[in-house]
Write a protein that holds these residues in place. Structure first.
Motif, short mmCIF file in Angstrom:
data_model
loop_
_atom_site.label_atom_id
_atom_site.label_comp_id
_atom_site.label_asym_id
_atom_site.label_seq_id
_atom_site.Cartn_x
_atom_site.Cartn_y
_atom_site.Cartn_z
N GLN A 53 26.18 -13.98 2.36
CA GLN A 53 25.88 -12.96 1.36
C GLN A 53 26.80 -11.74 1.54
OE1 GLN A 53 23.68 -14.47 3.28
NE2 GLN A 53 22.00 -15.24 2.05
N ARG A 54 26.96 -11.29 2.78
CA ARG A 54 27.80 -10.12 3.04
C ARG A 54 29.25 -10.42 2.65
NH1 ARG A 54 25.79 -5.12 4.79
NH2 ARG A 54 27.57 -3.87 5.36
N ASN A 55 29.70 -11.64 2.95
CA ASN A 55 31.06 -12.04 2.56
C ASN A 55 31.20 -12.08 1.05
OD1 ASN A 55 31.75 -12.25 5.25
ND2 ASN A 55 31.44 -14.46 5.33
N ASP A 56 30.10 -12.31 0.34
CA ASP A 56 30.11 -12.32 -1.13
C ASP A 56 29.92 -10.92 -1.73
OD1 ASP A 56 30.49 -15.06 -1.16
OD2 ASP A 56 28.37 -15.54 -1.51
N GLY A 57 29.86 -9.90 -0.87
CA GLY A 57 29.74 -8.53 -1.35
C GLY A 57 28.32 -8.02 -1.49
N ILE A 58 27.34 -8.78 -1.02
CA ILE A 58 25.93 -8.38 -1.12
C ILE A 58 25.49 -7.80 0.22
CG2 ILE A 58 23.58 -9.13 -1.65
CD1 ILE A 58 24.91 -11.61 -3.02
N ALA A 59 25.04 -6.56 0.23
CA ALA A 59 24.58 -5.92 1.46
C ALA A 59 23.08 -6.11 1.67
CB ALA A 59 24.92 -4.43 1.46
N ARG A 60 22.31 -6.06 0.57
CA ARG A 60 20.85 -6.23 0.68
C ARG A 60 20.27 -6.65 -0.65
NH1 ARG A 60 17.79 -1.62 -1.15
NH2 ARG A 60 19.19 0.06 -1.71
N THR A 61 19.08 -7.22 -0.57
CA THR A 61 18.32 -7.62 -1.75
C THR A 61 16.90 -7.11 -1.60
OG1 THR A 61 19.63 -9.66 -1.94
CG2 THR A 61 17.55 -9.59 -3.13
N VAL A 62 16.37 -6.51 -2.65
CA VAL A 62 14.97 -6.08 -2.68
C VAL A 62 14.24 -7.04 -3.62
CG1 VAL A 62 13.34 -4.24 -3.25
CG2 VAL A 62 15.57 -3.68 -2.21
N ILE A 63 13.13 -7.60 -3.14
CA ILE A 63 12.43 -8.65 -3.86
C ILE A 63 10.96 -8.27 -4.03
CG2 ILE A 63 11.83 -11.11 -3.84
CD1 ILE A 63 14.09 -11.27 -1.58
N ASN A 64 10.43 -8.48 -5.23
CA ASN A 64 9.01 -8.32 -5.47
C ASN A 64 8.39 -9.71 -5.54
OD1 ASN A 64 6.95 -7.34 -8.27
ND2 ASN A 64 6.44 -7.25 -6.13
N HIS A 65 7.52 -10.01 -4.57
CA HIS A 65 6.84 -11.32 -4.52
C HIS A 65 5.40 -11.18 -4.96
CE1 HIS A 65 9.47 -14.30 -2.72
NE2 HIS A 65 9.90 -13.41 -1.86
#
Length: 144
Positions: free
Chosen positions: A72-84
């Motif tokens: 994910q970091r290599n794809d440019g994503i640092a974090r994800t916030v998810i509502n479950h």
């Protein structure tokens, strides 16, 4: 109208992330993803599942932060916030919404599920020994 809904959703997710009480819920020493749960976001929601007789549904926010070297970091994503959304009987979960951020904390992607006709079949089973089970058990202990 759709742009307005996306903008409002983005603001909601940002405000949840800022005023949250994030608690780490996985062993991050060997993992490339650190998962947190906002313990202040746990709530029972008023949602009727189609075809299900009064199955209580609960909401919780999770955050995944990706360490350097992760896909994910290599794809440019640092974090994800998810509502479950979580059900206790049966143990199951449903991803209501998710927002991804880059390393500059700028939103790069978001998605929100349509819940107008949500049924128990839309929920995925929670498997033993997973972070999902820990989240499910934590939420259910609070409300049962």
């Amino acid at each position: 109208m759709k742009r307005l809904a996306v903008a409002i959703f983005g603001l909601l997710m940002t405000s949840v992330a800022v005023g949250a009480n994030w608690v780490e819920i996985n062993d991050s020493i060997q993992k490339k993803t650190v998962t947190y749960m906002d313990v202040d976001s746990l709530e029972k929601i008023n949602l009727h599942l189609v075809g299900s007789y009064q199955t209580p549904v609960h909401s919780v926010f999770l955050k995944e932060e990706y360490k350097k070297g992760s896909k994910q970091r290599n794809d440019g994503i640092a974090r994800t916030v998810i509502n479950h959304y979580v059900t206790c009987d049966p143990k199951a979960h449903f991803t209501r919404a998710a927002v991804r951020y880059d390393s500059k904390d700028e939103q790069i992607w978001s998605d929100k599920a349509n819940i107008s006709l949500l049924s128990q079949n839309d929920f995925s089973p929670t498997y033993p020994g997973t972070i999902g089970e820990f989240v499910n058990d934590t939420v259910c202990k609070k409300f049962n």
